[in-house]
Structures are given as structure tokens and as C-alpha cells.
Design a protein around this motif. Structure first.
Motif, PDB file in Angstrom:
ATOM      1  N   GLN A  84       0.882  -1.128   0.097  1.00 28.29           N
ATOM      2  CA  GLN A  84      -0.042   0.014   0.093  1.00 28.29           C
ATOM      3  C   GLN A  84       0.673   1.224   0.051  1.00 28.29           C
ATOM      4  O   GLN A  84       0.570   2.002  -0.746  1.00 28.29           O
ATOM      5  CB  GLN A  84      -0.866  -0.091   1.340  1.00 28.29           C
ATOM      6  N   GLU A  90      -1.092  -0.939  -6.284  1.00 21.63           N
ATOM      7  CA  GLU A  90      -2.002  -0.535  -7.702  1.00 21.63           C
ATOM      8  C   GLU A  90      -1.500  -1.400  -8.760  1.00 21.63           C
ATOM      9  O   GLU A  90      -2.368  -2.100  -9.649  1.00 21.63           O
ATOM     10  CB  GLU A  90      -1.473   0.787  -8.244  1.00 21.63           C
ATOM     11  N   LEU A  93      -3.446  -4.918  -7.742  1.00 15.78           N
ATOM     12  CA  LEU A  93      -4.775  -4.903  -7.815  1.00 15.78           C
ATOM     13  C   LEU A  93      -5.365  -4.756  -9.325  1.00 15.78           C
ATOM     14  O   LEU A  93      -6.520  -4.645  -9.840  1.00 15.78           O
ATOM     15  CB  LEU A  93      -5.537  -3.920  -7.037  1.00 15.78           C
ATOM     16  N   THR A  94      -4.553  -4.409 -10.160  1.00 10.26           N
ATOM     17  CA  THR A  94      -4.685  -4.013 -11.761  1.00 10.26           C
ATOM     18  C   THR A  94      -4.060  -5.251 -12.425  1.00 10.26           C
ATOM     19  O   THR A  94      -4.320  -5.365 -13.741  1.00 10.26           O
ATOM     20  CB  THR A  94      -4.275  -2.775 -12.277  1.00 10.26           C
ATOM     21  N   ARG A  98      -7.105 -12.633  -8.404  1.00 10.95           N
ATOM     22  CA  ARG A  98      -8.624 -11.911  -7.391  1.00 10.95           C
ATOM     23  C   ARG A  98      -7.690 -11.537  -6.262  1.00 10.95           C
ATOM     24  O   ARG A  98      -6.569 -11.938  -5.827  1.00 10.95           O
ATOM     25  CB  ARG A  98      -9.189 -13.251  -7.167  1.00 10.95           C
ATOM     26  N   ARG A 246     -10.870  -0.889  -2.582  1.00 12.19           N
ATOM     27  CA  ARG A 246     -11.254  -0.444  -3.734  1.00 12.19           C
ATOM     28  C   ARG A 246     -12.429   0.654  -3.859  1.00 12.19           C
ATOM     29  O   ARG A 246     -12.555   1.229  -4.814  1.00 12.19           O
ATOM     30  CB  ARG A 246     -11.536  -1.611  -4.725  1.00 12.19           C
ATOM     31  N   TRP A 247     -13.437   0.098  -3.276  1.00 13.63           N
ATOM     32  CA  TRP A 247     -14.818   0.846  -3.339  1.00 13.63           C
ATOM     33  C   TRP A 247     -14.599   2.305  -2.566  1.00 13.63           C
ATOM     34  O   TRP A 247     -15.609   2.906  -2.558  1.00 13.63           O
ATOM     35  CB  TRP A 247     -15.931   0.205  -2.619  1.00 13.63           C
ATOM     36  N   ARG A 248     -13.704   2.542  -1.961  1.00 12.74           N
ATOM     37  CA  ARG A 248     -13.636   3.672  -1.017  1.00 12.74           C
ATOM     38  C   ARG A 248     -13.275   4.961  -1.913  1.00 12.74           C
ATOM     39  O   ARG A 248     -12.548   5.145  -2.923  1.00 12.74           O
ATOM     40  CB  ARG A 248     -12.435   3.781  -0.083  1.00 12.74           C
TER      41      ARG A 248
END
Lengths: 248, 309
Positions: A84, A90, A93-94, A98, A246-248
């Protein structure tokens, strides 16, 4: 499965590049060695006084479990928190990966590292086996080491989960350490004083599942389920936190 | 290849991008131009599956970025703004790791090919920690290219590079953009101008202009301004030039320098040049000075700000 392995492999190799991992391994082995030597002295003296008992693998795994509480946070703190901070999250997560594969891969990497350390400590039972006539109880040896492996798995699972919540290793370290201390030493206290619900706390007590059964040669399905559930809970928490981020 | 419709993203109560709609076709290099905080990175992060949008839809390579995120991520190469590298790994190990995550067959060959493409094959065994910023940027680019993605998304790909490296990276992007779709963000206007087939100017989460760099310039410039220089003094030249049809606002300056402007689309420079020569002057220089894309950009983004959007 392949993705988990890719992440785990990198993480495992990373430990051998990191001073913290060496410090943890060194500290574990040195402290265990000291405990071991003291125990040998203690048992020898008792044996000469003719009221002694025969030592078993528990003299290694007993202190070992205790040391895991203090040392494993240093192994897990980095796992996700540092990704992080470094911005490499990044990248992960890209990548076609999963979230849970990432978390499980991180856990597996740290688990393989601690397995390596555990393998090194196997030297102590071998020495002990040669000192004791006619040898140590093999059943206790297997059960106690299985216990160490399960406790490590559970601690690392929780550690990875907590590491997912922070972007600072230090914050992750202390949060993990406090959680371990609570789960290992403190959660059993209410069981002794509460009029109701004592069973719940007694069940949650992490050390009871080790010292009362596995470390003395008793393999209960309940204990295995307990540690594996704790591992799964930690990994699930980690995945949930990454997803939430992710949703933040 | 990229289709975005009414894409919106809120961070808490702050709206980072507001109903963005655009497309990018195969073999097209699209530039995302805007000041910091305009929403470029946010848009790119949504397109790469890093985070879901609050509202709206986005398709990359035919897949929905939310529902089919993994499919999208398989087909996209992404270079984030902070180049994501592991300093304690070697260049080769790092790219092998990325190749493994993408399940590439004969990964080691592919890693070396990609390193060659970005001109870093000699540093394969070096640690990333020891690389300069430009080299790191190129490794980041290599990571994005390793699986020959259909869509390449680059967040400020030339930031922090020296001029020679900038040229290299631009050439590389141009090469890739021939077959694939490239979406890149930049706040360097000349870069967008040189590199992109199409430019989207984004400000405060809105697209304020979208066109080819040339058209954008032509459309936005009220008039094109030209500077002219002759040997010696101007004498009666300003009057002569002012007489040519289409020439406006002639102003004479010292040292044989003269400026004038003309409306976009009716280029009078050839006529002016002929007139100068015909009048017996030595024409030394004739070049546009007018509004650069920089000025247009500033005007656009500040206009937008003051209109209260």
C-alpha cells in the motif's frame, strides 16, 4: 492456484532479502536454544536427585509457541501494508488476480518461511532424542510440532488480515502484536470470572488449544478446526479489507 | 476498444469525475490532458479495474470494467503515476514476476524481448534500487507491455525523464500506438500535440474539449499570429503587408521585425512572403507566434473554473 503460488514464491524469496526476517529467525533460534539448554540442565539435575521425569518435545515447542506470539507480527506487518505504501498495490490490484488470491499468496509465502524456521528447530528434538534413554515420545513430538505449525498458520492468517488494514508497517506490527497478546493470554481471563458465557471465552483462548492438548500429545479435531478457522477468518478479513479499499 | 459512458466517481462528497463520455479506437493514441486533480488518474484507475465507478459504464476491449474486471485486467497494460516497482528485486526477477502473474508462456524470452524494447536489456540483472528515475520509468513501461496488451494506459509516462529519454519513450509509445489503443495522460501540451491522434482536455472532472491537436488549436485560436523578420529596416513594408487580403492587426517592431495575424483556415503566409520578396526585402524569418496550446489550455481550464462548474 497458480496466482497464489506466484505471489507466495515472491514473498518467500523476499524474506531472505529482508533483515527483519533474519532477525526474527535468529531471535527465535537463539532464544529457543537458551530455553533448551536450561531445560536440559534442569532435567539432568532432577534426574540426578532421583525424582526426575523424562523430558519430551514439549520443552522445545512450549517456549516456541510463546515466541511465535512476539515474533510473527514482525513477519506479517510488511505483507500488505508495504504494498500500500509503496504504490505496488496498484500493480497487484490491476493485475489479473483475485483479491483473495493475493491475500492467500501472501499468507502462504510467510507460512513457508516460518516452516523453514520450524524445520531448523527440528535439531532440538534430535539432540534430545539422543540424550534421553530410550528416546523421546514420538507421538508427543509429532503432535507438538503439528501444534506449532497450526498456531503459526493461525497467527500468520490474522497478521495478513491486519496488514491489509494499514499502510504503515509499524501500525500493522503493533495492531498485530496486541491482537496476538489478547488472543493468546488475555481472552482466557474472563472465563474465570464471568458467571455466564465463560465457555465462549474458554473456547476462544488460543493457548488452551495448544498447551492443553497438542503440546502434550493429544490431537483433537476440535483444536485443528479452531486453528484453521482462525486462519480462514484472518484471510477473509484481509480480502474484505482490500475489496473495501477499492470501493472507497 | 475503450468506451466510456457517463462515468462518475465520488470520493465521499467530492466528485472526482462527472459523467465522462468518450471513446478510443484501436490504433489510436488518445491523450488525456488536464491540470493536477482534474480526474485523469481516477478515470485511468477505473479503466484498469483498480476501483469501480460510482456511476456510469466503461468497456475496455469489449469487457465491462466492473462485471468482467479480470478479463479487462488481462488485456490492459497499465503504468501508474507512481511507478510500482520492488526496489529489492532485480529487473529480471521483477518482470518474471509480472509475466508469471499474467501466465505468459516462455516468460523469460518475453522478459528479455520486452527489456530490449525499452532499451534496458543490459540492466536485467541489476537491482531496481540502483536504477535512475528514467530507467525505473522504462521498467514500469516494460511491465505494462510484457503481455502485449490490447490497450495500454499510461499515467504521465514521461514525467521525470531527461529530454533524450522523453524522446525514446514517445517513440516507443508511437510505435505501440500503431496497432494498439493507447490512452495516456499528461500535463505537457507539446507531448499531447506530438504524440496523440486525439486529445481530451479534462478539467474538474469534465471533458472541456475533445479533438485532434491541430483542430483543437485551430478551433480555439481566434486568430493565428505570425512574426516576420527581414534584413535591415522595415521602411514601407508594414503598409504593404497590411494591404494584403486577410491580413489583420499589423504591428511594426524594431530590428526589422513585424507581427500580424490572420483568421484560422485562411493562411496568408505564402502571399505575404511573395509580397516581401517582391518589394525587394530579404526575408529571414516567418513563423507563427500566436497562441500556443499552452495558452489555449490555460484559457480553457480557467474559463471553465470561472463559469462555476
Amino acid at each position: 492456484m497458480r496466482n497464489i503460488w506466484t505471489i507466495a514464491k515472491r514473498e518467500y524469496k523476499q524474506y531472505f532479502n529482508s533483515p527483519i526476517a533474519y532477525i526474527v529467525a535468529f531471535m527465535l533460534l537463539v532464544v529457543l536454544g537458551i530455553f533448551f539448554a536450561l531445560n536440559i540442565v534442569y532435567f539432568t539435575r532432577n534426574a540426578m536427585a532421583t525424582y526426575g521425569s523424562t523430558p519430551d518435545a514439549g520443552i522445545v515447542t512450549g517456549p516456541f509457541a510463546f515466541m511465535l506470539v512476539l515474533s510473527l507480527p514482525a513477519l506479517t506487518m510488511r505483507l500488505l501494508a508495504d504494498e500500500q505504501r509503496m504504490g505496488t498495490m496498484e500493480l497487484l490490484l490491476t493485475a489479473p488476480l483475485r483479491d483473495w488470491e493475493l491475500v492467500v499468496g501472501k499468507w502462504l509465502g510467510s507460512f513457508l518461511f516460518i516452516l523453514t524456521v520450524i524445520a531448523v528447530t527440528w535439531i532440538f528434538p534430535i539432540i534430545l532424542n539422543n540424550l534421553v534413554v530410550p528416546g523421546i515420545d514420538q507421538g508427543i513430538l509429532i503432535s507438538a510440532y503439528l501444534g506449532i505449525i497450526l498456531v503459526s498458520a493461525a497467527f500468520l492468517g490474522i497478521g495478513v488480515g491486519i496488514s491489509a488494514m494499514f499502510s504503515s508497517q509499524i501500525a500493522a506490527f503493533f495492531a498485530t502484536l496486541v491482537t496476538f497478546i489478547v488472543l493468546w493470554w488475555m481472552i482466557g481471563f474472563p472465563a474465570d470470572v464471568l458467571p455466564v458465557g465463560a465457555d465462549v471465552f474458554r473456547y476462544l483462548d488460543m493457548k488452551a488449544h495448544f498447551y492443553n492438548s497438542l503440546n502434550v500429545g493429544v490431537i483433537n479435531l476440535a483444536d485443528l478446526v479452531y486453528y484453521l478457522s482462525l486462519t480462514a477468518l484472518g484471510l477473509f478479513t484481509g480480502s474484505a479489507f482490500i475489496e473495501a479499499r477499492r470501493w472507497r | 476498444m475503450i468506451r466510456v459512458s457517463k462515468l462518475t466517481k465520488d470520493y465521499g462528497s467530492r466528485r472526482a469525475i462527472d459523467a465522462l463520455t468518450f471513446e478510443a479506437k484501436q490504433g489510436e493514441i488518445v491523450g488525456f490532458l488536464g491540470p493536477n486533480g482534474a480526474g485523469k488518474t481516477t478515470t485511468m484507475r477505473i479503466l484498469t479495474g483498480y476501483m469501480p465507478p460510482t456511476d456510469g459504464e466503461a468497456y475496455v476491449a469489449g469487457y465491462d470494467v466492473v462485471a468482467e474486471s479480470l478479463e479487462v485486467r488481462r488485456r490492459v497494460g497499465y503504468l501508474p503515476e507512481t511507478v510500482p516497482l520492488y526496489p529489492e528485486m532485480t529487473v529480471f526477477d521483477y518482470l518474471m514476476f509480472m509475466a508469471d502473474l499474467r501466465h505468459l508462456p516462455s516468460a523469460d524470452e518475453r522478459v528479455m524481448d520486452t527489456l530490449e524494447m525499452v532499451g534496458m536489456e543490459e540492466r536485467a540483472d541489476g537491482y531496481i534500487a540502483n536504477l535512475s528515475k528514467g530507467m525505473r520509468q522504462r521498467i514500469g513501461l516494460a511491465q505494462a507491455l510484457i503481455h502485449k496488451p490490447e490497450v495500454l494506459i499510461l499515467d504521465e509516462p514521461t514525467i521525470g525523464l531527461d529530454p533524450a529519454q522523453v524522446v525514446e519513450v514517445r517513440n516507443l509509445v508511437r510505435e505501440i500506438g500503431k496497432e494498439r489503443t493507447v490512452l495516456l495522460s499528461t500535463h505537457i501540451l507539446s507531448e499531447a500535440q506530438q504524440l496523440c491522434d486525439r486529445v481530451l482536455i479534462i478539467n474538474k472532472g469534465h471533458i472541456v474539449a475533445e479533438d485532434t491537436p491541430e483542430n483543437l488549436q485551430a478551433r480555439l485560436v481566434g486568430a493565428e499570429r505570425v512574426m516576420l523578420r527581414v534584413r535591415g529596416e522595415l521602411d514601407d513594408l508594414p503598409a504593404k503587408i497590411a494591404g494584403i487580403e486577410g491580413v489583420q492587426d499589423v504591428s511594426a517592431q524594431d530590428g526589422g521585425v513585424l507581427e500580424f495575424q490572420f483568421a484560422p483556415g485562411q493562411d496568408v503566409r505564402p502571399e505575404v512572403a511573395k509580397a516581401v520578396v517582391k518589394a525587394g526585402f530579404d526575408l529571414l524569418e516567418l513563423r507563427p507566434v500566436g497562441m500556443s496550446l499552452e495558452e489555449i489550455f490555460l484559457q480553457l481550464t480557467s474559463d471553465n473554473a470561472s463559469s462555476g462548474e
